[in-house]
Write an enzyme that holds these catalytic residues in place. Structure first.
Site, mmCIF file in Angstrom:
data_model
loop_
_atom_site.group_PDB
_atom_site.id
_atom_site.type_symbol
_atom_site.label_atom_id
_atom_site.label_comp_id
_atom_site.label_asym_id
_atom_site.label_seq_id
_atom_site.Cartn_x
_atom_site.Cartn_y
_atom_site.Cartn_z
ATOM 1 N N GLU A 138 0.673 -1.330 -0.078
ATOM 2 C CA GLU A 138 0.102 -0.016 0.256
ATOM 3 C C GLU A 138 0.883 1.237 0.049
ATOM 4 O OE1 GLU A 138 -2.768 0.482 -0.995
ATOM 5 O OE2 GLU A 138 -3.820 1.388 0.823
ATOM 6 N N THR A 141 -4.139 10.127 -4.224
ATOM 7 C CA THR A 141 -4.056 10.041 -2.797
ATOM 8 C C THR A 141 -3.161 10.759 -2.091
ATOM 9 O OG1 THR A 141 -4.638 7.761 -2.935
ATOM 10 C CG2 THR A 141 -3.952 8.246 -0.740
#
Lengths: 306, 306
Positions: free
Chosen positions: B128, B181
């Site tokens: 991630e 993000t």
């Protein structure tokens, strides 16, 4: 019924990770109050035993809380109350909240349509504001409900009663020093890092989950405070040493009770809590500081009629 | 067994009040991955279908997560993987996390001593980090575990599986705009007021309690965000209007999924969620914006073998 005597327990607020929203009740220590219904409106404080507090209604937490409730109910009667303080003033285990809880709980016994405990907590909070300078209910709620209580929000005001793992005990250490709640608030920063805010919310969430699942290890890992304790601990002599002593002697967690000066250690089982009380008491004795120690179950009992 | 195909679901992270610590799984949308065990060490990505992503192992979340796991296990074998992306890139419903979950879940099936889901989440988180620039597991944990997951802390790293009320559905709205993000993180303040931090922690605690007690009203009052949404909503066209529309049409709560651009509405019952999907879709159509809508149970199913 014209007269009733009620008891409201001492409480530990904040519980490290739940500043202003979490608290729990202690067994055996608390305030006792006798309420006599009278035709004259308002609250008359006729006696306070065990502490040097104002008898003036509007300067007394019980007076203010009781008045707020009577006025909201538009009551055409009043009460004479006498208070027996079982909680040392300024000890940080919810002394003012217990008096506020006792008065609203007591008045409620005289109503044809009694209020819910949550409604009582709301009026109790009004009294609390006299002592702390801001309205919060993290002591008054557990003093009324017993057990662990969560106040998820103040708008709308709500109290959630949380489950209490049956082996959860607490050791309270009360050093005989004075910390004013207002001062303990002023020492706090207005801003905190987002990172610390997230860490703290994870801790609180972990504790809530641990209470629902009897997970003592999770409770132990979660009762940690990165927001408040780093600032307030300077008000408490030897805080770091005594915390380390508690944690290395089997406490699940250790922190400041409310705004102090009392500190609490959560333990699994009464024996562990009693042993810890000894260790911590001896520590302070060696330092020449006067303290009181208590051991109690995290009590499911809240305010009650005697 | 030489080859296996696994599915890892899409997820909603943060859930308004649980920034970086909370997430839940969605039914029916997710990434599918075929893993073939080979004697050559490491991860070789042989194909990616459904998205234009790097096949280079160290630039791919699945590659990095898989490598982290194989290296920690000191494995003397490796995998060829092919990925079928079922989650649109950059949609904010855990696309990169699903690939990370799939690879660690898949590798685990080949081990003599499989790791726990929590251990898998740890390695998934390593992948991630490639996508988001910081290590967090609020998507990868629910993609592995299913249901609601809480990460009470990262030190030690821990995942708690929370109960899911059976009538809890979610409507996902994915506007076709791009939010990176990293950018969505950079828009956040480094500091927040202590007051807001406490409000947010009360919200998260209320949600946790609501999940344990099937209390939809409490869930509704608790899924609120005073820390992150006020900053990120400016990245989302018509956010305030669509939120109001959702809440006045029966949504329990409405917020940004992860770092967006997808938004989620929690609903009680499938019918309500389907109705809401229609309302919100029509709203965006009138505005001339392209969107996708999905309706799903908050799914108890996490990663699984197909």
């Amino acid at each position: 019924m014209k007269e009733i005597t009620v008891f409201a327990p001492a409480t530990v607020a904040n519980v490290s990770c739940g500043f202003d929203v979490l608290g729990f009740a202690i067994d055996g220590i608390g305030d006792t109050m006798t309420l006599k219904k009278v035709s004259e409106k308002g609250i008359t404080i006729i006696a306070i035993e065990g502490a040097d507090l104002s008898l003036e209604t509007k300067k007394n937490v019980a007076g203010v809380a009781g008045l707020a409730m009577l006025e909201a109910l538009n009551a055409d009667f009043g009460f004479e109350i006498s208070i027996k303080k079982g909680i040392p003033l300024g000890s940080g285990i919810g002394g003012s909240a217990a008096s506020a809880a006792a008065v609203v709980f007591g008045i409620n016994q005289f109503l044809d349509e009694p209020l819910s405990l949550q409604e009582l907590a709301y009026f109790g909070m009004k009294g609390e504001a006299v002592a702390s300078g801001n309205e919060h209910a993290d002591n008054v709620a557990p003093s009324l409900f017993g057990g662990f209580t969560l106040i998820p929000g103040y708008d709308p005001f709500e109290v959630i009663s949380l489950p209490v793992p049956s082996e959860l005990y607490v050791t309270i250490i009360h050093p005989h020093i004075e910390i004013k709640t207002k001062e303990a608030r002023e020492i706090l920063p207005k801003y905190v890092s987002l990172k610390d805010a997230i860490t703290q919310s994870g801790n609180l969430a972990g504790l809530i989950s641990g209470l629902y699942t009897d997970n003592y290890e999770l409770i132990s890992r979660s009762v940690r405070d990165v927001l408040i304790e780093p600032h307030r601990k300077q008000l408490l002599p030897h805080f770091d040493s005594v915390k380390e002593l508690a944690l290395t002697n089997g406490a699940l967690a250790f922190g400041i009770s409310g705004s102090g000066p009392s500190m609490f250690a959560l333990c699994r089982g009464e024996l562990k809590a009693l042993e810890l009380e000894q260790h911590l008491t001896q520590f302070y004795q060696r330092k020449g500081l006067e303290i009181d120690g208590y051991v109690s179950k995290v009590s499911r009992n809240g305010s009650r009629i005697l």
